[in-house]
Structure formats: C-alpha cells, structure tokens
Design an enzyme around this catalytic site. Structure first.
Site, PDB file in Angstrom:
ATOM      1  N   HIS A  92      -5.412  -1.955  -2.647  1.00  0.00           N
ATOM      2  CA  HIS A  92      -5.864  -1.256  -1.447  1.00  0.00           C
ATOM      3  C   HIS A  92      -7.101  -0.416  -1.752  1.00  0.00           C
ATOM      4  CE1 HIS A  92      -5.589   2.743   0.725  1.00  0.00           C
ATOM      5  NE2 HIS A  92      -5.820   1.911   1.717  1.00  0.00           N
ATOM      6  N   GLU A 100       0.831  -1.207   0.000  1.00  0.00           N
ATOM      7  CA  GLU A 100       0.000   0.000   0.000  1.00  0.00           C
ATOM      8  C   GLU A 100       0.864   1.255   0.000  1.00  0.00           C
ATOM      9  OE1 GLU A 100      -2.946   2.225   3.207  1.00  0.00           O
ATOM     10  OE2 GLU A 100      -2.851   0.029   3.186  1.00  0.00           O
TER      11      GLU A 100
END
Length: 398
Positions: free
Chosen positions: A324, A274
């Site tokens: 994400h 992420e």
C-alpha cells in the site's frame, strides 16, 4: 554499534489543504448515519475519520553517529506516546543488528494491547529506522540487505483517481497515461447507503476511466471498506465486463469470511491487507484464500523485519504482494522480492487525504518516469532525509 537514543516527533500539518468533495471515496463510515447537524464540520464527509494530517517521525541514533528514520501515519500522537513510553526503553543500549530479537521484544512486550493497529504501527516505525541505520552503517541501500535487485525498475500503477466529476477523472487519467503509466487505480464514491443510484454512478465512473485508458492498461478498483458482502456480491457481475485486475477492500478488514466468499466467486480477484497488522493475520487470509493480492503497508505490519517474512509467506502461497501507498519503506521490499511485481504510486500533490504528507516531510522519494520508479545502488539506507522546505507549514512536537 549500539542504539543510543530513540526520538519520536509528531509533524502536524498547518498548511493549506484541498477541501473534501462529496463521495470522492467510499469508506467504512458510509454505512453509519451521521446524526449531527449538517452544519457540523465533517457532517457531509464520511472520510474525515480517515484523514492523515499528522505524521510521527522516529529517529534511532547509534553511538557511532548513524541516524535512522522511521515513520507512522496512524494516530500519530498515540504512536509517539507508545514509542516514548514502551518501545524506546526496549531497544536503547541494544545492537541494531539484532533486529529480529528487537522486533520480537517490542511485539511480545506490547502484545496484551498492541498486536493490531497503532501498537504495531509504532513498532514498525522503530523497526524501519533500525533498518535505515543498518543500511547507512554498511553503505548499502536497504534492498541490498534484503536480497538485492530483482528487477531493473519497479513498474507502478497511478493511484490518485478519486471519484470526482467524470470529466475531471478522465482528464487526470489521460495526463498520466501520456506520462507512460499503464496501470491505474480508481476509487468508488458510492456504496450500499446510496441505493441503486449509487450503483449506476459507480458503473459510470469505471466506464469513464476505461474509455480513456482502454483495455491494454490494467485498471484496479478500490472500495476502501465502504461496501458490505451483499452489495459486493451484486456488484461483481456488473464489474466483470470492465476486466479489473482486482477489487480492493470491498468489506471491512475483519470480515475474512466475506473476503473469502467474494474471492471464491472467481469473477474479479479480491485484494486486501492494508488494514492487517501481523504475520499470523496474513496467514489467516492466505489459509482462507481470502485475497488474490496482498497489500500490506510496511509501516503498519511491524516494519521491514516482519514485512520481509510476509513476502516469503505469500510467495509460498503464490499470492503476489503489492504494498500500500508506495513510499520508500515499501519500495525497498518490492525491489528485493520477485513476488512483488509492482508498486502503488502517488505523485506529489496538494495535501488532501494526508498520505501525501510523506513527500512534505521527507526528501529522497523517487519520481516515476514512464510509469516506473528506480532505487539507487549507491545510496545507503532507505535514501530519505528530513526536508526543511515545508517546516513553516508544520507544528512539530517532541
């Protein structure tokens, strides 16, 4: 077709927010003590530096009237300045179909200072908007330009289980279990700074969620960079009995060796990405076998052009990609890749951390049904439009 203009606007939320709860999510600031007085705003809230209560929207307009939408959630005022001063001059007057050239031009022109973090996020917004233009100009959804439909619907995992009162967590899990979700992600509220009491509280929370969803559902566990290597090594054997599908971001993003050591233990699969921003950065993670699941965000890694390459890279290593945050720029990539088995999903809810602002700014995001989302074959581009429903709650600049 040529790019006529690039416009970046910052949407700052001025509406109501949900006040933070103590220890609702561990994070990288937990290990840094706060020397401010407790009365100072944010003194008890280590997550305050990870709030996203503003967003940058980028509009790429072509000379034949198409308008593509992109977005940035990181440091939105800085991102706007980067788009306005550095990126727009590089793409205005260019053919949007030369997207590889334009992406490389933006990446290399800003490389001295922009190859990680907000610089890449700003590039991502422009690139996403360009792909939206391409879809609209052809009358095709973006996923059709990337490879087409690889699954009937996209399975989703429910991802808003922040650490709160355990009864509240169980009720929340039960609500979405009843709606058809069969995968859930919860956040830990405690880390090394909280000692053995925090260890006990973390284990209690996992046990409480498993009690509701059982063992026929997937359970993912997130640390959000709030642990360190020593603490994570102590926790992994304690977590094994709960059969988690993965443990997410146990250490800070730059500690690749830490990720690799934890993943090599073979107790719980480690996920991350992420907070990685480049194709070569993901190659480093994969070469070190540092993660078993890659979780990039398209609006951070250079946009759809680069995320498509990361998907192919990860497929070659047989490491699945589960982007994400859900959101349409990620859903289109997930739909078009066999190596993307599922998506993260947040329902629309009151503004809290701020990721949810996406649903207040844009319309068109699919709503999950029976734990799945679908993308329409006949909606061109990303399928998003700017919403006017909540404009009274935003201060818009630019």
């Amino acid at each position: 077709m040529k790019i006529e203009s690039v416009r970046a606007r910052v949407y700052e939320w001025r509406g109501p927010t949900v006040p933070p709860q103590g220890n609702f999510c561990s994070n990288a600031m937990d290990l840094v003590y706060d020397n401010r007085a407790r009365s100072v705003a944010g003194g008890d809230d280590t997550m305050n530096t990870f709030r996203f209560h503003a967003w940058t929207v980028v509009e790429v307009r072509t000379d034949d009237g198409h308008v593509g939408l992109g977005n940035v959630a990181l440091a939105p005022r800085v991102a706007k300045a980067i788009v306005d001063e550095y990126l727009a001059p590089l793409v205005v007057g260019q053919d949007p179909w030369d997207y590889e050239y334009l992406n490389q031009r933006m990446y290399r022109a800003t490389h001295a200072w922009g190859r990680k973090g907000v610089g890449m996020a700003a590039i991502s917004a422009v690139d996403i908007a360009i792909w939206d233009v391409l879809g609209k100009s052809t009358g095709k959804p973006v996923f059709k330009l990337l490879g087409g439909r690889t699954k009937e619907r996209i399975p989703c995992y429910y991802s808003k289980l922040y650490r709160t009162d355990l009864d509240a967590m169980q009720k929340e899990a039960k609500t979405y279990l009843d709606q058809g979700f069969r995968a859930f992600k919860m956040r830990f509220g405690y880390g090394p700074a909280h000692g053995q009491r925090g260890v006990v509280e973390n284990l209690k929370s996992v046990e409480a969620v498993r009690e509701v969803i059982g063992y026929e559902c997937d359970l993912m566990l997130e640390c959000y960079m709030g642990w360190n290597l020593e603490y994570a090594k102590r926790m992994l054997p304690r977590l094994e009995r709960f059969q988690p599908r993965w443990l997410e971001e146990p250490v800070i993003a730059d500690d690749i060796e830490g990720y690799a050591e934890l993943n090599a233990m073979g107790i719980v699969p480690i996920s991350g990405g992420e907070h990685e921003f480049s194709l070569l950065g993901f190659r480093q993670l994969l070469d070190r076998r540092a993660v078993s699941v890659v979780q990039y965000d398209t609006n951070r890694v250079g946009g759809i052009t680069m995320a498509h390459k990361i998907n192919a890279l990860c497929e070659a290593y047989q490491v699945p990609v589960i982007p994400h945050a859900g959101q349409m720029h990620n859903y289109h990539l997930t739909m078009s890749s066999l190596n993307c088995p599922m998506s993260e999903y947040f329902p629309m809810f009151d503004v809290e951390v701020g990721n949810e602002l996406f649903y207040y700014i844009f319309e068109g995001e699919p709503v999950a049904r029976d734990g799945h989302v679908d993308l329409a074959d006949d909606v061109p581009g990303l399928g998003l439009t700017l919403s006017t429903k909540y404009l009274d709650h935003f201060e818009v600049t630019g």
